[in-house]
Design a protein around this motif. Structure first.
Motif, PDB file in Angstrom:
ATOM      1  N   UNK A   1      -2.801  -0.454 -11.053  1.00  0.00           N
ATOM      2  CA  UNK A   1      -2.589  -0.984  -9.710  1.00  0.00           C
ATOM      3  C   UNK A   1      -1.584  -2.131  -9.770  1.00  0.00           C
ATOM      4  N   UNK A   2      -1.169  -2.591  -8.613  1.00  0.00           N
ATOM      5  CA  UNK A   2      -0.192  -3.670  -8.535  1.00  0.00           C
ATOM      6  C   UNK A   2      -0.705  -4.938  -9.211  1.00  0.00           C
ATOM      7  N   UNK A   3       0.222  -5.703  -9.800  1.00  0.00           N
ATOM      8  CA  UNK A   3      -0.150  -6.979 -10.409  1.00  0.00           C
ATOM      9  C   UNK A   3      -0.687  -7.953  -9.366  1.00  0.00           C
ATOM     10  N   UNK A   4      -0.356  -7.722  -8.104  1.00  0.00           N
ATOM     11  CA  UNK A   4      -0.782  -8.626  -7.038  1.00  0.00           C
ATOM     12  C   UNK A   4      -2.145  -8.255  -6.464  1.00  0.00           C
ATOM     13  N   UNK A   5      -2.748  -7.184  -6.997  1.00  0.00           N
ATOM     14  CA  UNK A   5      -4.061  -6.756  -6.508  1.00  0.00           C
ATOM     15  C   UNK A   5      -5.074  -7.880  -6.728  1.00  0.00           C
ATOM     16  N   UNK A   6      -5.721  -8.333  -5.647  1.00  0.00           N
ATOM     17  CA  UNK A   6      -6.635  -9.466  -5.752  1.00  0.00           C
ATOM     18  C   UNK A   6      -7.945  -9.073  -6.418  1.00  0.00           C
ATOM     19  N   UNK A   7      -8.500  -7.935  -6.004  1.00  0.00           N
ATOM     20  CA  UNK A   7      -9.751  -7.469  -6.585  1.00  0.00           C
ATOM     21  C   UNK A   7      -9.459  -6.295  -7.507  1.00  0.00           C
ATOM     22  N   UNK A   8      -9.943  -6.389  -8.730  1.00  0.00           N
ATOM     23  CA  UNK A   8      -9.648  -5.364  -9.728  1.00  0.00           C
ATOM     24  C   UNK A   8     -10.951  -4.934 -10.385  1.00  0.00           C
ATOM     25  N   UNK A   9     -11.298  -3.651 -10.257  1.00  0.00           N
ATOM     26  CA  UNK A   9     -12.537  -3.140 -10.809  1.00  0.00           C
ATOM     27  C   UNK A   9     -12.440  -2.889 -12.305  1.00  0.00           C
ATOM     28  N   UNK A  10     -13.557  -2.513 -12.937  1.00  0.00           N
ATOM     29  CA  UNK A  10     -13.585  -2.292 -14.387  1.00  0.00           C
ATOM     30  C   UNK A  10     -12.707  -1.132 -14.846  1.00  0.00           C
TER      31      UNK A  10
ATOM     32  N   UNK B   1       0.815  -1.213   0.000  1.00  0.00           N
ATOM     33  CA  UNK B   1       0.000   0.000   0.000  1.00  0.00           C
ATOM     34  C   UNK B   1       0.847   1.261   0.000  1.00  0.00           C
ATOM     35  N   UNK B   2       2.164   1.105   0.009  1.00  0.00           N
ATOM     36  CA  UNK B   2       3.042   2.251   0.216  1.00  0.00           C
ATOM     37  C   UNK B   2       3.099   3.191  -0.970  1.00  0.00           C
ATOM     38  N   UNK B   3       3.102   2.657  -2.171  1.00  0.00           N
ATOM     39  CA  UNK B   3       3.204   3.496  -3.359  1.00  0.00           C
ATOM     40  C   UNK B   3       1.818   3.698  -3.956  1.00  0.00           C
ATOM     41  N   UNK B   4       1.476   4.935  -4.193  1.00  0.00           N
ATOM     42  CA  UNK B   4       0.150   5.237  -4.715  1.00  0.00           C
ATOM     43  C   UNK B   4      -0.005   4.727  -6.140  1.00  0.00           C
ATOM     44  N   UNK B   5      -1.194   4.218  -6.491  1.00  0.00           N
ATOM     45  CA  UNK B   5      -1.430   3.792  -7.864  1.00  0.00           C
ATOM     46  C   UNK B   5      -1.436   5.000  -8.796  1.00  0.00           C
ATOM     47  N   UNK B   6      -1.252   4.760 -10.086  1.00  0.00           N
ATOM     48  CA  UNK B   6      -1.203   5.847 -11.053  1.00  0.00           C
ATOM     49  C   UNK B   6      -2.504   5.917 -11.834  1.00  0.00           C
TER      50      UNK B   6
END
Length: 211
Positions: free
Chosen positions: A113-122, A100-105
């Motif tokens: 978002x990170x490739x490891x993000x489990x839930x990814x919205x549209x 969570x340390x680096x803000x998404x772009x």
């Protein structure tokens, strides 16, 4: 780094550095120079102000790691008439907080978002630029996204050719905007590997071909 900070963050602590700059070119140059040191993300905080976050890989000496970052920022600022880039925050974060340390772009209508993000919205795209060109922060990439947005209605039945696809960020956005099929090509094997991983992590292999 103080011993107390290290103990509080835990043995698995990682160095987080936040750098602020007034122009996107400085951010992109720093991103390229720092990406071998860890995970890098950048985002526009407000008009004309950008922040770059570096979450450094575990290294033997945090002081040496920080000195490297300071040296690269100083080298960038040397001889520049524009407002200098500067370190605005330096701290240790635990492994639990690292993701969570680096803000998404934010780029166009999407958030990388990170490739490891489990839930990814549209409106989210799992993404890692690795060592490939195409972090999403470069002006040419943002201009291309603006043009894709304007022609989104025409993309729905269209096939898109992404020449020099780099990380594949434009291929991903083309597909998310509705392109029937996108082909990304590049002469760099490392870029192709990065782009393919990004396509797979977003479950778009049936609509994007990287070659």
């Amino acid at each position: 780094m103080k011993l107390r900070e290290w103990v509080e963050a835990g043995d698995d602590a990682r160095l987080l550095v936040i750098i602020e700059a007034q122009d996107v070119l400085s951010v992109e140059l720093l991103r390229r120079q720092l990406r071998d040191m860890g995970e890098v993300s950048c985002s526009e905080q407000q008009a004309g102000t950008w922040q770059l976050g570096l979450l450094a890989h575990s290294c033997g000496s945090l002081d040496v790691c920080l000195a490297r970052v300071q040296g690269k920022v100083a080298a960038l600022n040397r001889g520049r008439a524009a407002a200098p880039a500067e370190l605005v925050e330096t701290r240790l974060v635990s492994a639990a907080a690292a993701s969570l340390a680096c803000a998404p772009m934010i780029i166009g209508p999407f958030t990388l978002v990170s490739q490891d993000e489990l839930e990814c919205g549209p409106r989210q795209i799992r993404f890692d630029g690795g060592k490939a060109f195409g972090s999403g922060s470069h002006p040419s990439t943002r201009l291309a996204v603006t043009l894709l947005e304007r022609t989104a209605a025409e993309l729905v039945p269209a096939r898109v050719l992404d020449i020099g696809c780099g990380s594949g960020v434009l291929s991903l956005i083309s597909a998310r905007l509705g392109a029937r099929h996108t082909v990304g090509v590049d002469i760099c094997p490392d870029s192709l590997a990065v782009a393919r991983r990004n396509v797979e992590r977003n479950n778009l292999s049936s609509r994007i071909t990287i070659t």
